[in-house]
Design a protein around this motif. Structure first.
Motif, PDB file in Angstrom:
ATOM      1  N   ASP A 122       0.807  -1.216   0.000  1.00 43.86           N
ATOM      2  CA  ASP A 122       0.000   0.000   0.000  1.00 43.86           C
ATOM      3  C   ASP A 122       0.843   1.270   0.000  1.00 43.86           C
ATOM      4  O   ASP A 122       0.361   2.347  -0.372  1.00 43.86           O
ATOM      5  CB  ASP A 122      -0.930   0.015   1.221  1.00 43.86           C
ATOM      6  CG  ASP A 122      -1.965  -1.100   1.164  1.00 43.86           C
ATOM      7  OD1 ASP A 122      -2.246  -1.563   0.038  1.00 43.86           O
ATOM      8  OD2 ASP A 122      -2.463  -1.512   2.230  1.00 43.86           O
ATOM      9  N   MET A 123       2.112   1.142   0.394  1.00 46.63           N
ATOM     10  CA  MET A 123       3.008   2.299   0.418  1.00 46.63           C
ATOM     11  C   MET A 123       3.798   2.427  -0.893  1.00 46.63           C
ATOM     12  O   MET A 123       4.652   3.300  -1.024  1.00 46.63           O
ATOM     13  CB  MET A 123       3.986   2.166   1.593  1.00 46.63           C
ATOM     14  CG  MET A 123       3.311   2.071   2.947  1.00 46.63           C
ATOM     15  SD  MET A 123       2.423   3.597   3.354  1.00 46.63           S
ATOM     16  CE  MET A 123       3.806   4.724   3.542  1.00 46.63           C
ATOM     17  N   GLY A 124       3.508   1.520  -1.822  1.00 45.25           N
ATOM     18  CA  GLY A 124       4.207   1.573  -3.103  1.00 45.25           C
ATOM     19  C   GLY A 124       5.560   0.885  -3.106  1.00 45.25           C
ATOM     20  O   GLY A 124       6.301   0.964  -4.094  1.00 45.25           O
ATOM     21  N   ARG A 125       5.897   0.183  -2.020  1.00 44.67           N
ATOM     22  CA  ARG A 125       7.182  -0.504  -1.930  1.00 44.67           C
ATOM     23  C   ARG A 125       7.102  -1.888  -2.568  1.00 44.67           C
ATOM     24  O   ARG A 125       6.058  -2.535  -2.507  1.00 44.67           O
ATOM     25  CB  ARG A 125       7.604  -0.625  -0.465  1.00 44.67           C
ATOM     26  CG  ARG A 125       7.871   0.715   0.219  1.00 44.67           C
ATOM     27  CD  ARG A 125       8.057   0.553   1.718  1.00 44.67           C
ATOM     28  NE  ARG A 125       6.845   0.014   2.348  1.00 44.67           N
ATOM     29  CZ  ARG A 125       6.638  -0.023   3.658  1.00 44.67           C
ATOM     30  NH1 ARG A 125       7.573   0.436   4.481  1.00 44.67           N
ATOM     31  NH2 ARG A 125       5.516  -0.522   4.150  1.00 44.67           N
ATOM     32  N   HIS A 126       8.204  -2.318  -3.157  1.00 42.79           N
ATOM     33  CA  HIS A 126       8.247  -3.640  -3.758  1.00 42.79           C
ATOM     34  C   HIS A 126       8.269  -4.712  -2.669  1.00 42.79           C
ATOM     35  O   HIS A 126       9.017  -4.604  -1.690  1.00 42.79           O
ATOM     36  CB  HIS A 126       9.486  -3.797  -4.639  1.00 42.79           C
ATOM     37  CG  HIS A 126       9.445  -2.941  -5.863  1.00 42.79           C
ATOM     38  ND1 HIS A 126      10.568  -2.455  -6.471  1.00 42.79           N
ATOM     39  CD2 HIS A 126       8.395  -2.493  -6.600  1.00 42.79           C
ATOM     40  CE1 HIS A 126      10.228  -1.734  -7.535  1.00 42.79           C
ATOM     41  NE2 HIS A 126       8.915  -1.750  -7.626  1.00 42.79           N
ATOM     42  N   VAL A 127       7.481  -5.745  -2.848  1.00 41.48           N
ATOM     43  CA  VAL A 127       7.474  -6.890  -1.923  1.00 41.48           C
ATOM     44  C   VAL A 127       7.603  -8.172  -2.743  1.00 41.48           C
ATOM     45  O   VAL A 127       7.210  -8.225  -3.908  1.00 41.48           O
ATOM     46  CB  VAL A 127       6.176  -6.931  -1.079  1.00 41.48           C
ATOM     47  CG1 VAL A 127       6.108  -5.743  -0.159  1.00 41.48           C
ATOM     48  CG2 VAL A 127       4.936  -6.981  -1.976  1.00 41.48           C
ATOM     49  N   GLY A 128       8.185  -9.186  -2.120  1.00 43.39           N
ATOM     50  CA  GLY A 128       8.340 -10.466  -2.801  1.00 43.39           C
ATOM     51  C   GLY A 128       9.557 -10.545  -3.697  1.00 43.39           C
ATOM     52  O   GLY A 128       9.664 -11.467  -4.514  1.00 43.39           O
TER      53      GLY A 128
END
Length: 276
Positions: A122-128
């Protein structure tokens, strides 16, 4: 007299045909086990001397394999279709493997569209990101790749994978188009490289980056940052926007690059990276 000798041989239980010549007599008098053992050694000798020759010939006949990574909201199949002009020239000399990203992607309007190589929170950060490296590592394990090619997000991943050493084989070159630099992908790549038992200096692998002045999605500066972070890169500029170029002159430059760093270097023996 001859009939008498024949009768004596028959009575003794010995066939007259064993004595048809002096050579036959000497061979037939050897134990059977000794002859069988000699033939066994002969077979082993021929196997050990001829199999490496056949294996080398098979390796020479195999086309170099390129791992192809699509852009955000694409898939392996759609990427293959979009670069049709370049793909047809590449497949004359290379075996192309188009891999699908592991995550569903969303377009700019938030609608699910195609696939991606990582997700956003939701903060626009890459995950995974770490899972993506593991995904590619597991997919390529046991195979042999000679180069990596990627568009946009896939080009970023291609460059990072060259540094991490996660692609099985002997990576000799990387080709990207419209690919940006992202710190998080490189942090994961360098951490995995440091933890790997197989030390590969991915920054020395030659890299070829397409960039376009007219690209409103990935500015040239972002590609320059990628080239600097990835090491040993060259940038080729064009005016076709955010796309993988299929223009003959641009594809020709890419083909020359791959010929120099893959086809020629493939003739030189080098230790493979077989994964962690």
């Amino acid at each position: 007299k001859a009939q008498g000798e024949l009768l004596e041989q028959q009575q003794s239980g010995i066939s007259p045909y064993m004595y048809s010549s002096s050579t036959a007599r000497s061979v037939s008098s050897r134990p059977v086990a000794e002859i069988v053992w000699f033939l066994h050694l002969l077979v082993i000798f021929r196997w050990r001397t001829e199999v490496p020759v056949f294996a080398a010939a098979a390796m020479a006949a195999r086309k170099p394999r390129i791992l192809c990574l699509h852009g955000l909201t694409q898939s392996g199949a759609s990427f293959s279709d979009k670069i049709g002009g370049a793909r047809r020239k590449l497949t004359r000399f290379y075996d192309l493997d188009f891999l699908d990203g592991p995550y569903p992607a969303q377009d700019f309007e938030g609608n699910e569209s195609g696939l991606g190589w990582w997700a956003r929170d939701d903060m626009g950060r890459h995950v995974g990101v770490e899972k993506t490296f593991e995904y590619v590592h597991d997919y390529t394990k046991g195979k042999h790749y000679d180069a990596i090619l990627g568009f946009s997000q896939g080009g970023l991943l291609a460059t990072a994978l060259a540094l991490s050493g996660d692609v099985s084989g002997d990576i000799k070159a990387v080709v990207t188009a419209g690919a940006p630099y992202r710190k998080d992908a490189f942090e994961v790549a360098l951490a995995r490289a440091a933890a790997s038992a197989t030390k590969v200096d991915g920054k020395t692998i030659p890299k070829f980056h397409f960039a376009a002045y007219s690209d409103l999605t990935v500015p040239v500066k972002w590609v320059e940052d990628l080239s600097e972070a990835g090491g040993n890169g060259q940038i080729v500029l064009h005016e076709k926007g955010h796309m993988f170029p299929t223009q003959a002159s641009l594809v020709g430059q890419m083909m020359d690059f791959l010929a120099l760093h893959v086809l020629e270097q493939r003739k030189k023996p080098k230790k493979e990276n077989r994964g962690k």
